[in-house]
Scaffold this motif. Structure first.
Motif, PDB file in Angstrom:
ATOM      1  N   SER A  52       7.116  11.544  -3.370  1.00  0.00           N
ATOM      2  CA  SER A  52       7.207  12.411  -1.969  1.00  0.00           C
ATOM      3  C   SER A  52       7.356  13.824  -1.956  1.00  0.00           C
ATOM      4  N   ASP A  53       8.086  14.465  -2.892  1.00  0.00           N
ATOM      5  CA  ASP A  53       8.468  15.939  -3.252  1.00  0.00           C
ATOM      6  C   ASP A  53       6.892  16.331  -3.592  1.00  0.00           C
ATOM      7  N   ILE A  54       6.254  15.569  -4.311  1.00  0.00           N
ATOM      8  CA  ILE A  54       4.957  16.225  -5.085  1.00  0.00           C
ATOM      9  C   ILE A  54       3.911  16.327  -3.834  1.00  0.00           C
ATOM     10  N   LYS A  55       4.120  15.159  -2.959  1.00  0.00           N
ATOM     11  CA  LYS A  55       2.908  15.124  -1.947  1.00  0.00           C
ATOM     12  C   LYS A  55       3.242  16.111  -1.001  1.00  0.00           C
ATOM     13  N   LYS A  56       4.690  16.378  -0.680  1.00  0.00           N
ATOM     14  CA  LYS A  56       5.005  17.433   0.354  1.00  0.00           C
ATOM     15  C   LYS A  56       4.324  18.936  -0.279  1.00  0.00           C
TER      16      LYS A  56
ATOM     17  N   SER B 142       0.904  -1.225  -0.155  1.00  0.00           N
ATOM     18  CA  SER B 142       0.140   0.193  -0.052  1.00  0.00           C
ATOM     19  C   SER B 142       0.923   1.287   0.019  1.00  0.00           C
ATOM     20  N   GLU B 143       2.104   1.169   0.589  1.00  0.00           N
ATOM     21  CA  GLU B 143       2.885   2.346   0.480  1.00  0.00           C
ATOM     22  C   GLU B 143       3.143   2.832  -0.916  1.00  0.00           C
ATOM     23  N   LEU B 144       3.523   1.679  -1.849  1.00  0.00           N
ATOM     24  CA  LEU B 144       3.741   2.168  -3.172  1.00  0.00           C
ATOM     25  C   LEU B 144       2.638   2.558  -4.067  1.00  0.00           C
ATOM     26  N   TYR B 145       1.403   2.431  -3.367  1.00  0.00           N
ATOM     27  CA  TYR B 145       0.448   3.027  -4.225  1.00  0.00           C
ATOM     28  C   TYR B 145       0.157   4.488  -3.755  1.00  0.00           C
ATOM     29  N   THR B 146       0.221   5.265  -4.905  1.00  0.00           N
ATOM     30  CA  THR B 146       0.225   6.581  -4.742  1.00  0.00           C
ATOM     31  C   THR B 146      -0.138   7.466  -5.988  1.00  0.00           C
ATOM     32  N   ILE B 147      -1.042   8.124  -5.843  1.00  0.00           N
ATOM     33  CA  ILE B 147      -1.600   9.178  -6.880  1.00  0.00           C
ATOM     34  C   ILE B 147      -0.541  10.123  -7.202  1.00  0.00           C
ATOM     35  N   TYR B 148       0.444  10.624  -6.319  1.00  0.00           N
ATOM     36  CA  TYR B 148       1.271  11.555  -6.251  1.00  0.00           C
ATOM     37  C   TYR B 148       2.362  11.198  -7.144  1.00  0.00           C
ATOM     38  N   HIS B 149       2.578   9.877  -7.420  1.00  0.00           N
ATOM     39  CA  HIS B 149       3.614   9.361  -8.458  1.00  0.00           C
ATOM     40  C   HIS B 149       3.603  10.347  -9.674  1.00  0.00           C
ATOM     41  N   PRO B 150       4.779  10.942  -9.994  1.00  0.00           N
ATOM     42  CA  PRO B 150       4.898  11.797 -11.258  1.00  0.00           C
ATOM     43  C   PRO B 150       4.406  11.022 -12.483  1.00  0.00           C
ATOM     44  N   ALA B 151       4.664   9.725 -12.695  1.00  0.00           N
ATOM     45  CA  ALA B 151       4.239   9.071 -13.892  1.00  0.00           C
ATOM     46  C   ALA B 151       2.702   9.028 -13.969  1.00  0.00           C
TER      47      ALA B 151
ATOM     48  N   LEU C 188       2.041  19.414  -2.221  1.00  0.00           N
ATOM     49  CA  LEU C 188       0.512  19.664  -2.240  1.00  0.00           C
ATOM     50  C   LEU C 188      -0.152  19.569  -1.053  1.00  0.00           C
ATOM     51  N   GLU C 189       0.645  18.924   0.116  1.00  0.00           N
ATOM     52  CA  GLU C 189       0.076  18.842   1.323  1.00  0.00           C
ATOM     53  C   GLU C 189       0.146  20.294   2.006  1.00  0.00           C
ATOM     54  N   GLY C 190       1.425  20.903   1.532  1.00  0.00           N
ATOM     55  CA  GLY C 190       1.654  22.233   1.928  1.00  0.00           C
ATOM     56  C   GLY C 190       0.536  23.064   1.710  1.00  0.00           C
ATOM     57  N   LYS C 191      -0.055  22.913   0.310  1.00  0.00           N
ATOM     58  CA  LYS C 191      -1.146  23.817  -0.183  1.00  0.00           C
ATOM     59  C   LYS C 191      -2.664  23.292   0.099  1.00  0.00           C
ATOM     60  N   GLU C 192      -2.836  22.546   0.964  1.00  0.00           N
ATOM     61  CA  GLU C 192      -4.186  22.253   1.281  1.00  0.00           C
ATOM     62  C   GLU C 192      -4.656  23.196   1.932  1.00  0.00           C
ATOM     63  N   GLU C 193      -6.112  23.627   1.461  1.00  0.00           N
ATOM     64  CA  GLU C 193      -6.961  24.763   2.198  1.00  0.00           C
ATOM     65  C   GLU C 193      -7.572  23.925   3.217  1.00  0.00           C
ATOM     66  N   LYS C 194      -7.329  24.518   4.357  1.00  0.00           N
ATOM     67  CA  LYS C 194      -8.123  23.940   5.697  1.00  0.00           C
ATOM     68  C   LYS C 194      -9.424  24.600   5.889  1.00  0.00           C
TER      69      LYS C 194
END
Ligand code: PEP
Ligand code: MG
Length: 573
Positions: free
Chosen positions: A561-565, A473-482, A567-573
């Protein structure tokens, strides 16, 4: 004790942390003795019927107030069964009069007979109603035997844990204390699921022997989005989950003000926010949650949890229901996407060693033509009742798409020949969830009216990671650049051809990704109805220019991981 996690079926989203409250579905012992005073027994039976009907009608009124007319209909059906002279009252009276059976035994036998007839019927509606009969039985027999049904908690907040949640049980509960529901049986189309969802109570079904694993004195964590329950969780996990619940409650309260508001960014860009549903009845709920359309009607849900196929008429009624509820708003019905992680019993498919890559969805439909044609007939007939769009799942090649469109055209021609009215122009789209299709998006865009990106499968197939396997499950990520590059390719291709591009996978309802979807020019997002207002709120805070800049940054990055970081920083709370 070690933490234990159980995976069930998510039937109503949200988080809950409380002690479990067990509701045992009592099976009353039915006396076997013959009776001598027929008149008294007939009187006992009729009086019990009257009392039960009065209680049911009271519950119906209560249900109308709480969850609306549609969900309350089930109680009207219960009352109608008990009032039915031909199939219920007379046969029971006859058993008492002629066979000298006591009232409870006579009722038990007759209701069993009705239940059997219903569960053997071809109609899914009747099959679903079989569980209603069990519900009526418990109430009526309790009345005849002058005993009380299992008590329902009213004073302590709790998570209800039961074998099967019946409509009458739900109506007896004081929901201000029920924070979650766990049931051993039941599926996404059960009454319990419908009621739990409309009340916004998180619920998980399919936790086998749920009660055996829990302790009434220990908190359990229920995650209605993932369909999980956790028992013997650590103090920290419980506290963290409680924080999540508090946040969730506050948010739900705040979100109300977005009902009826347009779905726009701060600088005025509109995006359509649609709901994902699994049957006709869920459309009403989606509408109440602010859906501007249905972006994904997972029609395979009509085929699950049953041994026989849904008939053309049954399917027609389900699609018609959703279309009528949504009125002029668009309803995208995806044709049968069975197989993979959606096992079923109604269609005879050989066991496969790799079902995710096997005989599923459109592949199956193009081989089992009768199955496909039945669904297409039902859909086309229903088209007259609203704003229908048809979408094909798991398309991997142009040939497949052409074959599916041809089948649709053939069925439409045949129906018109029969004199059946069909809407003139029904938009036809495809799921974009297989990398081969995403790569050839430019070609596909010339052949359909819209794309809808299935991020769940697109991620799984691009990364070769099973979407349901814990171990990877750790490998399953929408944030993957591909994965993101494929999504960009799809969106760009759609816009080049002037067709709409939506997202109906889980990532469409993920607020962290919203700026990215705006920046990529996604036209429509479809998600579980409960997330719609959250997305609308986040959208109102976004600015297109900033989203575009963010997209530029994302596509310069090489790691998930870079992309996730970012986008998570940009999340609107
Ligand atoms: C998807 O794959 O993203 C999707 C929406 O379809 P499902 O989850 O039903 O496979
Ligand atoms: Mg899919």
């Amino acid at each position: 004790m070690d933490k234990q996690e159980y995976k069930g079926i998510p039937i109503s989203p949200g988080m809950a942390v409380e002690k479990p409250y067990f509701i045992e579905q009592e099976k009353k012992e039915i006396p076997n003795e013959k009776i001598y005073d027929v008149k008294a027994e007939l009187g006992n039976f009729i009086e019990a019927c009257h009392k039960t009907i009065t209680k049911i009608e009271k519950m119906e009124k209560e249900a109308k107030k709480r969850v609306g007319g549609k969900e309350a209909e089930v109680f009207a059906v219960h009352a109608a069964i008990l009032k039915d002279q031909y199939s219920f009252i007379s046969p029971v009276q006859q058993k008492i009069e002629c066979e000298k059976k006591n009232a409870s035994l006579a009722v038990e036998e007759q209701l069993k007979f009705i239940e059997k007839t219903m569960s053997e019927s071809d109609s899914e509606l009747f099959q679903a109603r079989a569980s209603d009969i069990r519900d009526i039985r418990n109430q009526l027999i309790s009345e005849i035997l002058h005993s009380e049904l299992g008590s329902i908690p009213t004073k302590e907040p709790c998570i209800i844990v039961t074998h099967e949640l019946t409509p009458s049980m739900t109506m007896k509960m004081d929901f201000s204390y029920v924070k979650g529901i766990v049931s051993e049986v039941g599926g996404p189309t059960s009454h319990a699921a419908i009621i739990a969802k409309s009340l916004g109570i998180p619920a998980v079904a399919g936790i086998a022997d749920a009660m055996e694993h829990m302790d009434t004195e220990e908190m359990i964590i229920l995650d209605g989005d993932a369909g999980n329950i956790i028992i013997h969780a650590s103090e920290e996990e419980i506290e963290k989950a409680k924080d999540d619940v508090r946040r969730q409650e506050e948010e739900v309260h705040q979100l109300k003000k977005y009902i009826g508001c347009p779905s726009k960014t701060r600088d005025g860009k509109t995006i359509s926010l649609y709901g994902n549903i699994g049957n006709g009845a869920e459309a009403r709920n989606a509408l109440q949650e602010g859906a501007e359309g249905i972006g994904l009607f997972r029609s395979e849900f009509l085929y699950l949890n049953r041994d026989t196929l849904p008939s053309e008429e049954e399917q027609f009624q389900e699609y018609k229901k959703a279309l009528e509820v949504m009125g002029t708003k668009r309803v995208i019905v995806r044709t049968l996407d069975i197989g993979g992680d959606k096992p079923q019993k109604a269609i005879d498919i050989e066991e496969e060693s790799n079902p995710f890559l096997g005989f599923r969805a459109i592949r199956l439909c193009l081989k089992r033509k009768e199955l496909f044609q039945t669904q297409l007939r039902a859909l086309l007939r229903a088209s007259e009742y609203g704003n229908l769009a048809i979408m094909f799942p798991m398309i991997s090649s142009i040939e497949e798409l052409e074959a599916a469109k041809e089948e649709l055209q053939n069925v439409a021609d045949a129906l018109r020949k029969e004199g059946v009215l069909i809407k003139d122009k029904i938009p036809v789209g495809m799921m974009m969830e297989i990398p081969s299709a995403a790569i050839l998006a430019n070609e596909f865009a010339k052949k359909v009216d819209f794309f809808s990106i299935g991020t769940n499968d697109l991620t799984q197939y691009t990364l070769a990671v099973d979407r349901g396997n814990e171990a990877v499950s750790e490998l399953y990520t929408i944030y993957h650049p591909a994965v993101l590059k494929l999504i960009k390719n799809i969106a760009d291709a759609a816009h080049k051809e002037g067709i709409e591009c939506g997202i109906c996978g889980e990532a469409g309802g993920d607020r962290r990704l919203l700026p990215l979807w705006i920046g990529l020019g996604i036209d429509e997002l479809s998600t579980v109805p409960k997330s719609i207002l959250k997305i609308r709120k986040s959208l109102a805070k976004l600015d297109c220019k900033k989203c575009n800049k963010l997209v530029d940054k994302v596509f310069k990055m090489n790691t998930a991981s870079d992309i996730k970081k970012l986008l998570e920083g940009k999340e609107e709370k």
